[in-house]
Design a protein around this motif. Structure first.
Motif, PDB file in Angstrom:
ATOM      1  N   SER A  24       0.836  -1.199   0.000  1.00 52.01           N
ATOM      2  CA  SER A  24       0.000   0.000   0.000  1.00 52.01           C
ATOM      3  C   SER A  24       0.872   1.251   0.000  1.00 52.01           C
ATOM      4  CB  SER A  24      -0.961  -0.003   1.192  1.00 52.01           C
ATOM      5  OG  SER A  24      -0.253  -0.041   2.417  1.00 52.01           O
ATOM      6  N   GLY A  25       1.956   1.246   0.768  1.00 57.90           N
ATOM      7  CA  GLY A  25       2.846   2.404   0.787  1.00 57.90           C
ATOM      8  C   GLY A  25       3.447   2.682  -0.576  1.00 57.90           C
ATOM      9  N   ALA A  26       3.923   1.620  -1.235  1.00 60.37           N
ATOM     10  CA  ALA A  26       4.540   1.804  -2.550  1.00 60.37           C
ATOM     11  C   ALA A  26       3.516   2.237  -3.593  1.00 60.37           C
ATOM     12  CB  ALA A  26       5.211   0.509  -2.981  1.00 60.37           C
ATOM     13  N   GLN A  27       2.316   1.644  -3.561  1.00 61.20           N
ATOM     14  CA  GLN A  27       1.318   1.995  -4.567  1.00 61.20           C
ATOM     15  C   GLN A  27       0.809   3.417  -4.384  1.00 61.20           C
ATOM     16  OE1 GLN A  27      -1.787  -0.792  -5.566  1.00 61.20           O
ATOM     17  NE2 GLN A  27      -0.514  -2.555  -5.022  1.00 61.20           N
ATOM     18  N   ILE A  28       0.595   3.819  -3.148  1.00 66.98           N
ATOM     19  CA  ILE A  28       0.109   5.184  -2.920  1.00 66.98           C
ATOM     20  C   ILE A  28       1.209   6.193  -3.202  1.00 66.98           C
ATOM     21  CG2 ILE A  28      -0.703   6.771  -1.125  1.00 66.98           C
ATOM     22  CD1 ILE A  28      -2.375   4.468  -0.013  1.00 66.98           C
TER      23      ILE A  28
END
Length: 379
Positions: free
Chosen positions: A175-179
């Protein structure tokens, strides 16, 4: 109002629907109680750009392949919502919504499920509420002092709401990388992680992750060495948007800061970064408050299970909370097998109970026959 059935499934997302599929195949009477107003579970609430890790055919629930999304290799969240809606209708699953479960209680030979629309008494309960409803925020010094906006990943929707802002994204998982990749073009982005990001090889997707999780569970069950499962491969699946931002040099992670200050964050060496918004991509915890009356939670808030079955309350099964309730059981492709196993165990339990009742001179009859409980709609 009090009603009875053989099985109550709590949660109408992907895990609850997979459970319903197998319960129906085994001919059990059941009801699915869903707190959401519409089908689709947590997929209705994710950020706009979220894509599945795998092609549609490898992101399917039991019995029904997810159709491909035109023009997309990795389907988006709305495609998943449409698929779950169709799945619920296709198998005429008896879903009641919106129904909020307040608590599950022992009640003699049954479990009593208290809800905001009445009480259910059941021979068994499957809890399939997932984790989306319990976002986790770490206790970072100064969090209360920050004067900007703080969001959890569960609250983030799109870059448009943060255009031209100074944004700090916290978290080195998917989630951190995608956001961070989503925001890399339209904001002043700082991405911080507790350790350097570990990207999986570009050709690895959800199929390989499911195989790794399954192999790890099999090794542990057989007493062999821990293979490390998905964690041995890395932390971040390089889906196309993440890969693109990474290759453009837009995903450069900074180490975790020491504290928040009113206008941003500060590191131990005195370095600071100004920010208007902090997005916490720091994970979730199992949503299990409805099971509190049973007194089953142990270390780390988990309930001890064998497979999906509670050790201390065998009439309760937990489904879809992660590897501890079945390999990859929090994924679309992974939840089918533990759902099948849970349904089979419950069928055995109900069968033993029925035989005991007949031996005592009375058969157990559910007041919710499956054929009469649904008209094929998504109630």
């Amino acid at each position: 109002m009090s009603r009875s059935t053989q099985v109550v499934v709590i949660g109408g997302g992907q895990a609850g629907l997979a459970a319903g599929y197998h319960l129906r195949r085994l001919g059990l009477d059941f009801v699915v109680l869903d707190a959401q107003a519409a089908p689709g579970g947590a997929w209705q609430h994710v950020w706009d750009s979220l894509r599945l890790f795998s092609p549609a055919a490898y992101s399917s629930l039991p019995g029904r392949l997810m159709p491909p999304q035109p023009g997309e290799i990795h389907p988006d969240a709305q495609h998943v919502v449409d698929y779950l809606t169709d799945y619920e209708k296709r198998y005429e699953l008896p879903v009641e919504r919106p129904v909020r479960v307040a608590g599950v209680h022992r009640d003699g030979g049954r479990l009593r499920v208290e809800t905001d629309s009445g009480t259910w008494r059941a021979r068994a309960v499957i809890s399939a509420t997932g984790t989306w409803w319990r976002p986790f925020l770490p206790a970072v010094p100064g969090r209360a002092a920050f004067e900007g906006r703080q969001l959890h990943a569960a609250e983030y929707r799109s870059p448009a709401e943060l255009a031209d802002r100074r944004v700090i994204v916290v978290g080195g998982g998917n989630s951190g990388a995608q956001i961070a990749a989503d925001l890399a073009y339209d904001t002043t982005l700082t991405w911080v992680t507790r350790r350097p990001p570990r990207f999986l090889a570009d050709d690895i997707d959800g199929r390989a992750l499911f195989d790794a999780a399954t192999a790890r569970r099999r090794a542990l069950d057989e007493g062999r060495s821990d293979t490390g499962g998905v964690a041995s491969l890395g932390d971040i699946v390089a889906v196309p948007p993440v890969r693109e931002a990474r290759d453009l040099g837009l995903l450069k992670a900074e180490p975790m800061f020491g504290r928040l200050v009113p206008d941003g964050v500060a590191w131990a060496d005195g370095t600071r970064a100004e920010a208007d918004t902090v997005i916490w991509c720091t994970g979730f915890r199992p949503a299990l408050s409805h099971l509190a009356p049973l007194g089953l939670r142990g270390p780390r808030g988990r309930i001890a299970v064998t497979g999906t079955q509670s050790v201390d309350e065998p009439r309760l099964h937990l489904l879809g909370y992660g590897d501890w309730t079945g390999p990859a059981s929090a994924t679309l492709i992974g939840v089918g097998r533990p759902a099948r196993d849970a349904a089979r165990r419950i069928a055995n339990l109900v069968g033993r109970t029925r035989r005991a009742g007949q031996a005592g001179g009375g058969a157990i009859v559910s007041s919710l026959p499956i054929a009469a409980s649904t008209d094929g709609s998504t109630r």
